[in-house]
Write a protein that holds these residues in place. Structure first.
Motif, PDB file in Angstrom:
ATOM      1  N   ASP A  99      44.535  38.703  30.348  1.00  0.00           N
ATOM      2  CA  ASP A  99      44.706  37.692  31.389  1.00  0.00           C
ATOM      3  C   ASP A  99      45.531  38.236  32.554  1.00  0.00           C
ATOM      4  O   ASP A  99      45.160  38.064  33.718  1.00  0.00           O
ATOM      5  CB  ASP A  99      45.340  36.422  30.810  1.00  0.00           C
ATOM      6  N   ALA A 103      44.030  39.318  36.355  1.00  0.00           N
ATOM      7  CA  ALA A 103      44.595  38.715  37.567  1.00  0.00           C
ATOM      8  C   ALA A 103      45.090  39.798  38.525  1.00  0.00           C
ATOM      9  O   ALA A 103      44.854  39.730  39.743  1.00  0.00           O
ATOM     10  CB  ALA A 103      45.721  37.758  37.201  1.00  0.00           C
ATOM     11  N   SER A 128      50.425  37.946  40.804  1.00  0.00           N
ATOM     12  CA  SER A 128      49.250  37.394  40.130  1.00  0.00           C
ATOM     13  C   SER A 128      49.347  37.591  38.619  1.00  0.00           C
ATOM     14  O   SER A 128      49.020  36.686  37.842  1.00  0.00           O
ATOM     15  CB  SER A 128      47.972  38.053  40.654  1.00  0.00           C
ATOM     16  N   ALA A 132      49.590  34.676  35.849  1.00  0.00           N
ATOM     17  CA  ALA A 132      48.596  34.631  34.771  1.00  0.00           C
ATOM     18  C   ALA A 132      49.276  34.653  33.405  1.00  0.00           C
ATOM     19  O   ALA A 132      48.852  33.955  32.481  1.00  0.00           O
ATOM     20  CB  ALA A 132      47.618  35.802  34.899  1.00  0.00           C
TER      21      ALA A 132
END
Length: 176
Positions: A99, A103, A128, A132
């Motif tokens: 994840d 991102a 990011s 995430a």
């Protein structure tokens, strides 16, 4: 979450990298650096994280051969993620380290734009990845060791996703 060894595994990897850097200068060429890190983590880190980082870094090294431009780093990230997904079986949204990586990769795509500023793009990628990682707190675990645990017991962000964000932040701080 999972089997509870994420911090120990990452600490073991950090110590191995520190010892490696003290013993000899790391390769200057990006492809050779990532390949050497992959080998080191496969040997010293252990666990599923070590295997996944090894896969990621080995695949990420391939686009870096004979290239020296910013877009190559976006290509390397994409190649690493593709290998992780292919061999690890996870996808973004499964509450894993992927994840945060995914991102960050989306933000790194800005490196493909002419005139991209590496540090600015990497700072966005770190933000990011951190967001995430935090978002995994509310996800159902679809892969990895956390998928064996009731979602009612998963109250913290995924530790692998948090670790990825921390590694990316350390890279940014090192480059600054």
């Amino acid at each position: 979450a999972g089997d509870g060894d994420c911090g120990h595994t990452h600490a073991r990897a950090a110590r191995a990298i520190q010892e490696w850097v003290r013993a000899r200068p790391p390769p200057a060429a990006p492809a050779q650096l990532l390949s050497a890190l992959a080998d080191l983590l496969l040997e010293k880190m252990g666990g599923s994280s070590g295997a996944l980082y090894g896969l990621f870094l080995t695949a990420a090294a391939r686009p870096l051969h004979n290239r020296n431009d910013l877009p190559m780093w976006a290509d390397a990230m994409d190649a690493g993620i593709e290998a992780m997904q292919r061999y690890g079986g996870a996808a973004p949204g499964d509450r894993t380290m992927l994840d945060s990586l995914w991102a960050a990769a989306q933000a790194l795509h800005a490196l493909r734009s002419p005139g991209a500023d590496l540090l600015q793009v990497l700072a966005t990628a770190v933000q990011s990845a951190e967001a995430a990682a935090e978002a995994t707190r509310h996800m159902e675990a679809g892969a990895g060791r956390a998928s064996y645990i009731s979602s009612a017991q998963l109250l913290q962000p995924d530790p692998g996703a948090v670790a990825v964000a921390a590694v990316l932040k350390a890279v940014l701080e090192g480059l600054r």
